[in-house]
Design an enzyme around this catalytic site. Structure first.
Site, short mmCIF file in Angstrom:
data_model
loop_
_atom_site.label_atom_id
_atom_site.label_comp_id
_atom_site.label_asym_id
_atom_site.label_seq_id
_atom_site.Cartn_x
_atom_site.Cartn_y
_atom_site.Cartn_z
N LYS A 176 0.97 -1.24 -0.19
CA LYS A 176 -0.03 -0.03 0.03
C LYS A 176 0.84 1.17 -0.21
O LYS A 176 1.28 1.66 1.21
CB LYS A 176 -0.95 0.05 1.09
CG LYS A 176 -2.04 1.29 1.03
CD LYS A 176 -2.78 1.06 2.07
CE LYS A 176 -4.07 2.27 2.10
NZ LYS A 176 -3.33 3.51 1.87
N CYS A 213 -24.08 22.57 13.64
CA CYS A 213 -24.48 23.93 13.47
C CYS A 213 -25.75 23.87 12.71
O CYS A 213 -25.85 23.17 11.65
CB CYS A 213 -23.62 24.77 13.41
SG CYS A 213 -24.10 26.48 12.74
#
Length: 671
Positions: free
Chosen positions: A115, A426
């Site tokens: 990887k 929010c």
């Protein structure tokens, strides 16, 4: 053929051969000086006859003019991410899931790779010639980096060999070897330039240079690991077979690719690579494990944005101890409020860490964390620092509790936490400064209000100079005000104003999508618009009424309801309408009166269409009485599968839902 043409052909063939031996086979036959001599000879001949220069000539790696910005490239086949496992138990569980899904007791043959810790790229070859390259981006759209990729000598400008497909998209990782990284930083320190924190950042920064001549000076290299588009040709039916074919065509492939015939063999491969990691000469952060058989890959399919047939087995992250000095709350572009620990700086995995994410309120509670605590810090995946645990045995006396805010720390709006979700958000939406830039960029994007010429940099400047606070302010901009922005002359400014005026005429579905309501993508916006018909009806809808829309469940319904319940959002919508944003009146479709095989059916589109755009297909289906949904469920009547259809197709097959291809859809559309 003229003698000079013959010379040019022979020189190019010879140079490509030696590039292949050097970059792919790691077995050079000639010294660098001889390669340089051949290259000089080719340049001299091409200088004599510039009309004979070809785009795939080895001399043409650098030559494009510097860009002012990167164009976007939409991936015809999405570049998916991989799911991760971090320990042997998790890998063995993954292996069992694969065997269970295949209904097999025999061991799966796995293809194991490194990887690489670099930048994922897509490279398109047409008739064997490199024509374009792009970054992964968000998996759907990336940046056009063709000019820069052409400078990487490991990447062939022209493939060699037989049976090369007419269109072949190769995917892989561009990375920077450790020696090259150290040389770049050494030069930067000497000249006062930018010093990079790690090879990955250096590779990404090098590949995203607007001037390809700068990229050409960086010793980037490349390994390929997969394929996207494949047209006009065939590839082997195993993953390893494909990699070997790529190598035969001149593409670099890691020599550590290994077949494993049992879970234990995979674990042995993982341990050996982890042991060899310090001596590889380049950074990796784990191994990638893929089912080798393409037929089994297809049988396993995809889930969400990742394949079921592959996983990234990450190495353990490095850990250190330090103290939490404070906790601050950041507001992201979607309104997510994330607690961030401010730490006493500490070196972790070679990087000085002074901040760490705490994710959410649940994580703080799970850790039992207080300000002043001594904690263990880990760089998860070698990238994102996080707090692993509190060292309770060394807790100072003066610690204090962390109080999660009840109002947005930026705009003061109420915060909400939907049942079943961990994130607090929010509710300020369009008026929240922290969300403003990204909300505006989404609002003007091509699939939303489609304001031509209103790029990200313009939005950034408009917000930073406080010219624009809400989307409605965009339609109040004048050419005079825009002219004051960087790189914005009178003509460009007037073009943007004209584009804004043109964008006022839209559709109800596009308008809803542009508002950026959480979880409301294009398909959901189209469904809401078709079901309610008018903005007034949608704004007045209850959560129960919203859930009657196909593909809208309790979570999406709650987000939509809360968005319209927020007075500031309703005010902005009113301002947009006052500025002249409009769309055609709804056309009431009586499904019973439509003679169409799609009438009254819930339809899902998946994969890439070649004969028409997805938007056109949706519009024609809706016009014929269909309800177009964004995901497959038991309520789905029909799935239309284009090229590279993924998890939606797999789910449809599991549920026994009728599936047709694009050709059948077009036939039925004309029926």
């Amino acid at each position: 053929m003229e003698p000079i043409e013959q010379q040019l052909t022979e020189l190019r063939t010879t140079l490509r051969h030696h590039e292949y031996l050097y970059h792919v086979m790691d077995a050079p036959e000639i010294p660098d000086a001889e390669y340089d001599r051949l290259m000089r000879e080719l340049r001299e001949l091409e200088a004599q006859r510039p009309d004979l220069i070809t785009p795939d000539s080895p001399t043409q790696r650098v030559g494009a003019a510097p860009l002012t910005a990167f164009n976007q490239i939409r991936h015809e086949v999405p570049m998916l991410s991989l799911d991760n496992v971090f320990d042997e138990e998790s890998f063995l569980a993954f292996n069992k899931r694969v065997q269970d899904r295949l209904k097999s007791t025999e061991n799966v043959i796995w293809c194991c790779e490194l990887k690489l810790d670099g930048l994922a790229v897509s490279i398109l070859y047409e008739n064997g010639v490199l024509v374009s390259a792009a970054t992964r981006g968000d998996g759907t759209t990336g940046e056009d980096i063709t000019s820069n990729v052409r400078t990487i000598r490991a990447i062939p400008l022209k493939l060699h060999g037989d049976n090369i497909p007419a269109r072949l998209e190769v995917r892989g990782e561009v990375f920077l070897p450790q020696a090259g990284f150290e040389k770049i930083n050494e030069d930067a320190r000497r000249t006062g330039g930018k010093v990079f924190a790690n090879p990955r950042n250096a590779a990404a920064g090098s590949l995203r240079q607007l001037d390809p001549r700068i990229t050409a000076k960086r010793p980037l290299t490349f390994f390929c690991y997969g394929v996207g588009i494949l047209e006009g040709g065939e590839l082997p039916d195993t993953h390893l077979g494909r990699l070997l074919q790529f190598k035969a065509w001149g593409l670099p492939v890691s020599d550590r690719v290994t077949l494993c015939d049992s879970p234990q063999a995979v674990l042995d491969f993982y341990r050996n690579v982890e042991k060899d990691r310090p001596t590889l000469g380049f950074d990796i952060d784990g191994v990638v494990i893929k089912v080798n058989s393409l037929a089994l890959q297809e049988q396993l399919g995809f889930v969400a944005r990742a394949p079921r047939w592959a996983v990234a087995f990450k190495f353990p992250a490095q850990e250190q101890m330090t103290f939490v000095r404070d906790v601050e709350f950041q507001v992201g572009r979607t309104g997510a409020i994330t607690p961030v620990a401010r730490l006493e700086p500490v070196q972790v995995a070679g990087v000085l860490v002074s901040n760490a994410t705490l994710h959410n309120a649940d994580e703080i509670e799970r850790l039992g964390l207080r300000i002043g605590d001594k904690v263990v810090i880990r760089r998860a995946g070698d990238v994102i620092p996080q707090v692993v645990n509190v060292v309770l045995s060394e807790r100072p006396e003066e610690t204090r509790p962390i109080v999660f805010p009840t109002h947005c720390p930026v705009c003061g709006s109420d915060v909400e936490r939907v049942e079943g979700e961990a994130v607090t958000r929010c509710t300020g939406g369009l008026i929240c400064g922290a969300q403003r830039k990204e909300s505006l960029k989404h609002f003007v994007s091509r699939r939303a209000m489609d304001v031509d010429g209103m790029g990200d940099k313009i939005i950034d400047q408009l917000v930073e100079r406080e010219y624009v606070h809400t989307p409605a302010d965009l339609f109040r901009l004048t050419a005079g005000k825009l002219t004051g922005l960087d790189r914005m002359g009178p003509k460009s400014a007037q073009n943007v104003v004209n584009a804004l005026e043109k964008a006022k005429a839209t559709t109800f579905a596009r308008f809803l999508y542009a508002l950026g309501i959480r979880e409301v993508g294009e398909a959901t916006a189209a469904g809401l618009a078709a079901y309610f018909g008018t903005l007034e009806a949608l704004q007045a809808a209850t959560i129960d009424e919203l859930q009657k829309v196909p593909d809208v469940g309790i979570v999406v319904a709650t987000h939509v309801f809360n968005f319209f319940a927020e007075e500031s959002n309703r005010d902005v919508i009113g301002q947009l309408l006052a500025e002249g944003v409009h769309w055609p009146a709804p056309v009431v479709i009586n499904v019973q009166e439509i003679d169409s095989p799609f009438a009254g059916k819930t339809v899902v589109l998946t994969g890439s269409l070649s004969q028409m755009s997805r938007d056109d297909a949706k519009a024609r289906l809706v016009a014929l009485g269909a309800k177009v949904a964004g995901s497959v469920s038991k309520k789905t009547d029909l799935v239309i599968a284009g090229e590279a259809a993924g998890s939606k197709l797999a789910k449809a097959q599991e549920l026994g839902i009728n599936v047709i291809d694009e050709a059948e859809m077009i036939r039925l559309l004309g029926a």
